[in-house]
Design a protein around this motif. Structure first.
Motif, short mmCIF file in Angstrom:
data_model
loop_
_atom_site.label_atom_id
_atom_site.label_comp_id
_atom_site.label_asym_id
_atom_site.label_seq_id
_atom_site.Cartn_x
_atom_site.Cartn_y
_atom_site.Cartn_z
N ARG A 52 -41.06 -33.33 40.52
CA ARG A 52 -42.03 -33.20 39.44
C ARG A 52 -43.26 -32.51 39.99
O ARG A 52 -43.57 -32.64 41.17
N GLU A 53 -43.93 -31.79 39.12
CA GLU A 53 -45.17 -31.15 39.53
C GLU A 53 -46.35 -32.01 39.11
O GLU A 53 -46.20 -33.02 38.42
N THR A 54 -47.52 -31.60 39.56
CA THR A 54 -48.72 -32.33 39.21
C THR A 54 -48.82 -32.46 37.69
O THR A 54 -48.58 -31.51 36.96
N GLY A 55 -49.19 -33.65 37.26
CA GLY A 55 -49.25 -33.88 35.82
C GLY A 55 -47.94 -34.43 35.29
O GLY A 55 -47.76 -34.53 34.08
N ARG A 56 -46.99 -34.77 36.19
CA ARG A 56 -45.71 -35.40 35.82
C ARG A 56 -44.83 -34.46 35.00
O ARG A 56 -43.95 -34.91 34.26
N HIS A 57 -45.02 -33.13 35.13
CA HIS A 57 -44.15 -32.20 34.45
C HIS A 57 -42.81 -32.14 35.17
O HIS A 57 -42.75 -32.01 36.39
N ARG A 58 -41.75 -32.20 34.41
CA ARG A 58 -40.41 -32.14 34.99
C ARG A 58 -40.08 -30.69 35.35
O ARG A 58 -40.30 -29.79 34.54
N ARG A 59 -39.53 -30.49 36.54
CA ARG A 59 -39.08 -29.17 36.97
C ARG A 59 -37.65 -29.32 37.46
O ARG A 59 -37.35 -30.06 38.39
N TRP A 60 -36.73 -28.59 36.82
CA TRP A 60 -35.30 -28.73 37.08
C TRP A 60 -34.85 -27.60 38.01
O TRP A 60 -34.97 -26.43 37.68
N THR A 61 -34.30 -27.96 39.16
CA THR A 61 -33.79 -26.99 40.12
C THR A 61 -32.36 -26.60 39.72
O THR A 61 -31.74 -27.24 38.86
N PRO A 62 -31.80 -25.54 40.36
CA PRO A 62 -30.41 -25.19 40.06
C PRO A 62 -29.44 -26.34 40.28
O PRO A 62 -28.45 -26.49 39.55
N GLU A 63 -29.70 -27.18 41.30
CA GLU A 63 -28.83 -28.34 41.53
C GLU A 63 -28.93 -29.33 40.38
O GLU A 63 -27.92 -29.89 39.93
N ASP A 64 -30.16 -29.56 39.90
CA ASP A 64 -30.33 -30.46 38.76
C ASP A 64 -29.58 -29.92 37.54
O ASP A 64 -28.89 -30.66 36.83
N ILE A 65 -29.71 -28.61 37.31
CA ILE A 65 -29.08 -28.00 36.14
C ILE A 65 -27.56 -28.05 36.26
O ILE A 65 -26.85 -28.25 35.26
N ALA A 66 -27.04 -27.88 37.47
CA ALA A 66 -25.58 -27.96 37.66
C ALA A 66 -25.07 -29.34 37.27
O ALA A 66 -23.99 -29.47 36.66
N ARG A 67 -25.83 -30.39 37.63
CA ARG A 67 -25.41 -31.74 37.24
C ARG A 67 -25.41 -31.90 35.72
O ARG A 67 -24.51 -32.50 35.14
N LEU A 68 -26.45 -31.33 35.08
CA LEU A 68 -26.52 -31.41 33.62
C LEU A 68 -25.37 -30.65 32.97
O LEU A 68 -24.81 -31.08 31.95
N GLU A 69 -25.03 -29.47 33.53
CA GLU A 69 -23.93 -28.70 32.96
C GLU A 69 -22.62 -29.47 33.04
O GLU A 69 -21.81 -29.47 32.11
N LEU A 70 -22.41 -30.17 34.18
CA LEU A 70 -21.20 -30.98 34.31
C LEU A 70 -21.21 -32.12 33.29
O LEU A 70 -20.19 -32.41 32.65
N MET A 71 -22.37 -32.74 33.11
CA MET A 71 -22.46 -33.83 32.14
C MET A 71 -22.17 -33.32 30.73
O MET A 71 -21.48 -33.98 29.95
N CYS A 72 -22.71 -32.14 30.39
CA CYS A 72 -22.45 -31.57 29.07
C CYS A 72 -20.96 -31.30 28.86
O CYS A 72 -20.41 -31.56 27.79
N ARG A 73 -20.30 -30.76 29.90
CA ARG A 73 -18.86 -30.49 29.78
C ARG A 73 -18.08 -31.77 29.55
O ARG A 73 -17.16 -31.83 28.73
N LEU A 74 -18.43 -32.82 30.30
CA LEU A 74 -17.68 -34.07 30.20
C LEU A 74 -17.90 -34.75 28.86
O LEU A 74 -16.95 -35.26 28.25
N THR A 75 -19.14 -34.76 28.36
CA THR A 75 -19.37 -35.37 27.06
C THR A 75 -18.70 -34.58 25.94
O THR A 75 -18.22 -35.15 24.97
N ALA A 76 -18.65 -33.25 26.08
CA ALA A 76 -17.96 -32.43 25.08
C ALA A 76 -16.47 -32.71 25.07
O ALA A 76 -15.81 -32.55 24.04
#
Length: 357
Positions: A52-76
Motif C-alpha cells: 500500500r502507498e501512503t494514505g492506504r491506497h491499494r497498489r496491485w503488482t503483476p503478482e497480485d493481478i495474476a492471483r486475481l486473474e486465477l481467482m476470476c477464472r476459477l469462479t467463472a
C-alpha cells in the motif's frame, strides 16, 4: 609514438525497472469486475495487494493481478470464491496440496441433481447448499454482470432454483433453509440491476402476481430484463389484491399487463377476464392493455386461458412477445427469440417449485 587509443569502458548493467503497480480502479477495469468486488474479496478472502502507498491506497503488482486473474477464472468455472481464493493464494487446508476447486468431486447426500448445466450453476448450487451467503452473493453478482439478467436467469439461476425445489420436495422439510437463502439473495441481486437511463417514453408494462400468489421471483427477473432494455415497467410484486390490481391498471394505463400464477389454485380466470376488459380514457378514445398470462398455473388447456389473452413461456421469448404485442422496441435491438435451449431452461414454462420465502 602514437598515443594508445582508449577503449570504451563497459557500462554496468542497469537494474530492471520496478514493476508497475496499478490502482484498484485500473485493475477492476482490466479484469472486468467492479472495484467493490475487489475490495470485498480482499476483506473476505485475504486476497488483497501486498503493498500500500501512503494514505492506504491499494497498489496491485503483476503478482497480485495474476492471483486475481486465477481467482476470476476459477469462479467463472463455478468454484466458490472462498475456495478459489485459497487456491489463488496457494493455500490448502490441513497442509494438503491445493486442488482445483472447479474439478468435479463426489456428489454426496447433499449434492443437487443439476444435469447438463453451466459451471457457474454448479458453483452457485454448492454455495447455496453450504449456506455460504457471501459466496452466493458474489457468484450472483458475477453471472448477472457477465451474462446479463436473461441468460443468467435461464441458464444459471432458474436451474439452481429448480434443483433446490426438487431436493427439499423429496426430502421432507429439509433444505427449506437452502431455498430461502438462495431466493432472498437472487431477489436482492435482481433488485440491484439499474434500469437503462434512456427509457422509452409512453405507458409502462405492468407486472403483478395474482391474489394469493407469493412466488414473485420470475416477475422480478422479468422486471430487471425490461428495465435493462429501457422499457418502462411497473412492478407490484406478490399477491396483489383484486381491487388494487384493477386500480393500478386504470391509473397507469399500461401497454400490457403480465399476470403470474405459480399454481392452478392462484390462476383465477375470472380475474384475467376482468383485467382484459378494463378500459380507461375519455369516451371515443378509450384504451385497454394487452393481457399476458405467465407461469405454470394457467395450464396449457384452452379452458384455462381466457379469450383475448396470450401465454408467455420463458423469459427470453416472453420479452419478445411483450415487445410485439405492446408495440415496444428498444432502439438498435432486434427482438429476442427463444434460444435452442429455451424449452429446457425457460423460466416461465417450469418455474422453480419454491422460489420465494
Amino acid at each position: 609514438m602514437e598515443p594508445e587509443s582508449r577503449q570504451p569502458q563497459p557500462q554496468p548493467p542497469q537494474p530492471p525497472p520496478p514493476p508497475v503497480a496499478l490502482g484498484t480502479g485500473a485493475v477492476a477495469r482490466r479484469l472486468g469486475v467492479s472495484p467493490t468486488t475487489l475490495r470485498s474479496w480482499e476483506r473476505r478472502y485475504a486476497i488483497g495487494p501486498d503493498r500500500r502507498e501512503t494514505g492506504r491506497h491499494r497498489r496491485w503488482t503483476p503478482e497480485d493481478i495474476a492471483r486475481l486473474e486465477l481467482m476470476c477464472r476459477l469462479t467463472a468455472q463455478g468454484a466458490p470464491p472462498s475456495e478459489a481464493a485459497r487456491v489463488a493464494r496457494g493455500i490448502a487446508p490441513a497442509g494438503q496440496p491445493a486442488a482445483d476447486p472447479a474439478a468435479p468431486g463426489p456428489g454426496g447426500p447433499r449434492a443437487l441433481r443439476l444435469g447438463d448445466v453451466r459451471p457457474e450453476c454448479r458453483g452457485l448450487a454448492r454455495a447455496a447448499v453450504r449456506l455460504d451467503a457471501p459466496a452466493v452473493e458474489d457468484l450472483l453478482a458475477a453471472v448477472l454482470a457477465e451474462l446479463g439478467p436473461v441468460t443468467a436467469w435461464e441458464e444459471v439461476i432458474a436451474p439452481t432454483l429448480h434443483a433446490v425445489g426438487r431436493k427439499w420436495a423429496s426430502a421432507g422439510e429439509r433444505y427449506v433453509e437452502v431455498e430461502h437463502l438462495l431466493s432472498w439473495h437472487v431477489s436482492a441481486a435482481l433488485h440491484r440491476i439499474r434500469p437503462a437511463p434512456d427509457q422509452l417514453a409512453g405507458p409502462p408494462v405492468l407486472l403483478a402476481c395474482t391474489p394469493g400468489e407469493q412466488h414473485s421471483l420470475p416477475m422480478e427477473a422479468l422486471a430487471a430484463a425490461l428495465g435493462e432494455r429501457g422499457l418502462p415497467v411497473r412492478m407490484f410484486g406478490a399477491a396483489l389484491p383484486v381491487d388494487a390490481l384493477r386500480e393500478a391498471v386504470r391509473r397507469t394505463g399500461p401497454r400490457a399487463v403480465v399476470l403470474w400464477a405459480q399454481s392452478r389454485t392462484t390462476a383465477d380466470t375470472s380475474l384475467a377476464r376482468a383485467v382484459a376488459g378494463i378500459e380507461w380514457g375519455p369516451r371515443g378514445a378509450r384504451g385497454h392493455a394487452a393481457l399476458l398470462l405467465a407461469g405454470p398455473g394457467w395450464g396449457a388447456g384452452s379452458a384455462a386461458q381466457p379469450l383475448g389473452t396470450e401465454r408467455l413461456f420463458g423469459l427470453r421469448s416472453g420479452l419478445a412477445v411483450i415487445e410485439s404485442v405492446a408495440g415496444l422496441q428498444t432502439p438498435g435491438r432486434a427482438p429476442e427469440r427463444a434460444s435452442a435451449k429455451a424449452p429446457g431452461t425457460a423460466a416461465g414454462r417450469a418455474a422453480p417449485a419454491a422460489c420465494g420465502s
